[in-house]
Design a protein around this motif. Structure first.
Motif, PDB file in Angstrom:
ATOM      1  N   VAL A 289      39.349  38.848  37.257  1.00  0.00           N
ATOM      2  CA  VAL A 289      39.638  40.249  37.585  1.00  0.00           C
ATOM      3  C   VAL A 289      38.294  40.947  37.742  1.00  0.00           C
ATOM      4  O   VAL A 289      37.421  40.828  36.874  1.00  0.00           O
ATOM      5  CB  VAL A 289      40.462  40.930  36.471  1.00  0.00           C
ATOM      6  CG1 VAL A 289      40.649  42.417  36.751  1.00  0.00           C
ATOM      7  CG2 VAL A 289      41.809  40.231  36.272  1.00  0.00           C
TER       8      VAL A 289
ATOM      9  N   ARG B 265      39.797  47.978  37.579  1.00  0.00           N
ATOM     10  CA  ARG B 265      40.062  46.534  37.624  1.00  0.00           C
ATOM     11  C   ARG B 265      40.759  46.157  38.921  1.00  0.00           C
ATOM     12  O   ARG B 265      41.697  46.860  39.322  1.00  0.00           O
ATOM     13  CB  ARG B 265      40.988  46.132  36.476  1.00  0.00           C
ATOM     14  CG  ARG B 265      40.333  45.909  35.120  1.00  0.00           C
ATOM     15  CD  ARG B 265      40.033  47.158  34.388  1.00  0.00           C
ATOM     16  NE  ARG B 265      39.844  46.927  32.964  1.00  0.00           N
ATOM     17  CZ  ARG B 265      38.869  47.428  32.222  1.00  0.00           C
ATOM     18  NH1 ARG B 265      37.957  48.220  32.756  1.00  0.00           N
ATOM     19  NH2 ARG B 265      38.804  47.180  30.925  1.00  0.00           N
ATOM     20  N   THR B 266      40.351  45.045  39.540  1.00  0.00           N
ATOM     21  CA  THR B 266      41.030  44.496  40.721  1.00  0.00           C
ATOM     22  C   THR B 266      41.207  43.003  40.528  1.00  0.00           C
ATOM     23  O   THR B 266      40.217  42.281  40.315  1.00  0.00           O
ATOM     24  CB  THR B 266      40.184  44.714  41.999  1.00  0.00           C
ATOM     25  OG1 THR B 266      39.844  46.101  42.091  1.00  0.00           O
ATOM     26  CG2 THR B 266      40.957  44.293  43.245  1.00  0.00           C
ATOM     27  N   VAL B 267      42.437  42.529  40.599  1.00  0.00           N
ATOM     28  CA  VAL B 267      42.677  41.088  40.472  1.00  0.00           C
ATOM     29  C   VAL B 267      42.066  40.387  41.682  1.00  0.00           C
ATOM     30  O   VAL B 267      42.319  40.758  42.818  1.00  0.00           O
ATOM     31  CB  VAL B 267      44.188  40.796  40.360  1.00  0.00           C
ATOM     32  CG1 VAL B 267      44.443  39.279  40.285  1.00  0.00           C
ATOM     33  CG2 VAL B 267      44.790  41.490  39.129  1.00  0.00           C
TER      34      VAL B 267
ATOM     35  N   LEU C 194      47.962  44.033  32.357  1.00  0.00           N
ATOM     36  CA  LEU C 194      47.383  43.166  33.388  1.00  0.00           C
ATOM     37  C   LEU C 194      47.604  41.691  33.035  1.00  0.00           C
ATOM     38  O   LEU C 194      48.001  40.877  33.871  1.00  0.00           O
ATOM     39  CB  LEU C 194      45.893  43.493  33.476  1.00  0.00           C
ATOM     40  CG  LEU C 194      45.031  42.889  34.563  1.00  0.00           C
ATOM     41  CD1 LEU C 194      45.566  43.266  35.936  1.00  0.00           C
ATOM     42  CD2 LEU C 194      43.600  43.418  34.405  1.00  0.00           C
TER      43      LEU C 194
ATOM     44  N   GLY D  73      42.382  35.161  40.583  1.00  0.00           N
ATOM     45  CA  GLY D  73      43.336  35.674  39.594  1.00  0.00           C
ATOM     46  C   GLY D  73      44.775  35.532  40.065  1.00  0.00           C
ATOM     47  O   GLY D  73      45.663  35.164  39.293  1.00  0.00           O
TER      48      GLY D  73
END
Ligand code: GBH
Length: 473
Positions: A444, A453-455, A73, A459
């Motif tokens: 994130v 996890r999600t940007v 990531l 981000g």
């Protein structure tokens, strides 16, 4: 416009480091794995009433198991560097005695994984997770804790000193000393003003001894640093300058004095004379503390506004921290300083948003320490993010906060400040100390049920900045 620091198109110099930061107890989880024993934060978070909602770092972001995908990531985001901290209770679980090879192996794999991805490792030895047995023996108010830290530094220098890009000894000793031992809102939750000042000295000593130990054992050519959380104070009332001076002495010069000048400021000793005679400072200590460092780490979030209490009107105290133990973060100045409500806007922490404070701070540090290179090692904001229907996280408020603070840093650089890099706090939503998982600082998002996890939009924006070196639209 110019006044509100909402610039775009600003170009950062070639070689400027764009990074992001985390800390072991806030992200790792795996609290009882591979030989790790409890730290003061395990004990504190396990004590009812100390942390919001009874949250703990037992699982946190599960980074201890997901570190490889987290490194992927970081690479996708285009980060030049990753600032992480090493959990002392994984390395020397009892604080003294046996070394735990499994703990060393975890960080060794992490560092190799960073280097494989072209990301520079910036490692902090102490981001607040003191092995509990050292606290049981007295904690930072006692000198033996600095001895134990020196040995831990030697172990880490030997293990990773061939690969670390930047060593940082301590993160925010102000918090460790004053929140941990003075005000009590942080682990170990003690409210003892004299102990807080003894902790200040033993943290300073630990820093100096650790720089020497790291230097003696690191076979690469790392930079050496320490990270401080400077207080940028605004004064009110007819003794505004005196109020600011007191805050500056206790919060800032208590650390920069010994570390960068080899002395405790005379006004600090005077302000705290009713609390301690500083007899814990021994012959040779100031020399040991006063070690050259390559870069000074600066954490900045907001300003404080202070006034000298008139002794009559109801005293206002708004220092942004829960006073769980009823103590004070300002030994010697309790009943002297008032912390006032500040003009907004605010983040979810209730901290005011003041990018001009960062510019001022960097300029002031250059004036005080003209040859000292600087690095912003933390800046960021908590906001109550919402997940949109399409699954994205449109955190425009955090993006705006970051844009304005990067603009402020750029302006300081235009005025000659030698700023080498900038680490956004934080890479991931994580365990926000006394606030548990209630406050989200990540660029994130972490779903704390699925750990997915999600940007966030911030981000994506930061990735463009890191990749182009230019402040995006
Ligand atoms: C840092 O602490 C920590 O290094 C990091 O672990 C943490 O997650 C992050 O910031 C966010 O909290 O409180 O009104 O007096 C920062 C702690 C915040 C303490 C600002 C001093 C000054 C304003 N600091 N605070 S106020």
């Amino acid at each position: 416009g110019n006044a509100d620091y909402r610039d775009s198109g600003l170009v950062f110099p070639e070689g400027f480091t764009f990074g992001s930061a985390t800390a072991s107890y806030q992200v790792e989880g795996g609290a009882r794995e591979d030989g790790r024993l409890p730290s003061i934060w395990d004990t504190f978070s396990g004590t009812p009433g100390r942390v919001w909602n009874g949250d703990t770092g037992d699982v946190a972001c599960d980074h201890y198991h997901r570190w490889e995908s987290d490194l992927d990531l970081m690479k996708d985001l285009g980060l030049d560097a990753y600032r992480f901290s090493i959990a002392w209770p994984r390395i020397v679980p009892a604080g003294t005695g046996a070394v735990n090879q499994a703990g060393i192996d975890f960080y060794s794999r992490l560092v190799d994984g960073l280097l494989e991805r072209g990301i520079r490792p910036v490692a902090t030895l102490y981001h607040w997770d003191l092995p509990q047995p050292l606290e049981d023996a007295g904690g930072w108010p006692v000198r033996a804790t600095a001895d134990a830290f020196e040995r831990y530094a030697e172990i880490m220098g030997t293990a990773l000193g061939d690969r670390i890009h930047t060593w940082t000894t301590l993160n925010e000793p102000w918090c460790s000393a004053y929140l941990g031992y003075g005000q009590g809102g942080h682990a170990p939750g003690r409210a003892e003003p004299a102990s807080a000042l003894a902790a200040v000295h033993h943290l300073n000593l630990a820093h100096g001894r650790a720089v020497q130990a790291l230097r003696a054992t690191s076979t690469g050519d790392p930079d050496y640093s320490v990270t401080l959380n400077f207080h940028v104070a605004r004064g009110r009332g007819d003794q505004a300058a005196e109020a600011i001076r007191r805050v500056d002495a206790l919060a800032n010069r208590a650390f920069t004095g010994p570390m960068l000048r080899g002395e405790y400021p005379a006004d600090l000793l005077q302000d705290t004379a009713s609390v301690t005679d500083w007899s814990f400072v021994q012959e040779g200590d100031l020399e040991a503390i006063h070690q050259p460092i390559d870069v000074l780490g600066v954490n900045y979030y907001s300003t404080v506004t202070v006034r000298l209490w008139d002794g009559v009107s109801p005293r206002q105290v708004n220092d942004g921290h829960k006073a769980t133990a009823g103590g004070t973060a300002w030994p010697g100045s309790d009943g002297v300083l008032e912390f006032l409500e500040q003009p907004g806007p605010y983040t979810e922490m209730g901290w005011n948003i003041a990018p001009e404070g960062l510019e001022e701070l960097l300029l002031s540090l250059r004036e005080q320490f003209p040859d000292q290179a600087l690095m912003v090692t933390e800046n960021g904001a908590a906001f109550a993010d919402e997940v949109a229907e399409d699954g994205s996280v449109p955190d425009a408020d955090r993006l705006d906060y970051l844009r304005r603070h990067f603009t402020a840093a750029h302006r300081a650089m235009q005025q000659g400040v030698d700023l080498r890099g900038y680490f956004v706090w934080s890479l991931l939503d994580n365990f926000e100390w006394g606030y548990g998982y209630a406050k989200r600082f990540g660029i994130v998002r972490v779903d704390f049920d699925t750990l997915e996890r999600t940007v966030k939009q911030s981000g994506e924006w930061y990735a463009r900045l890191a990749k182009t070196g230019t402040l995006p639209e």
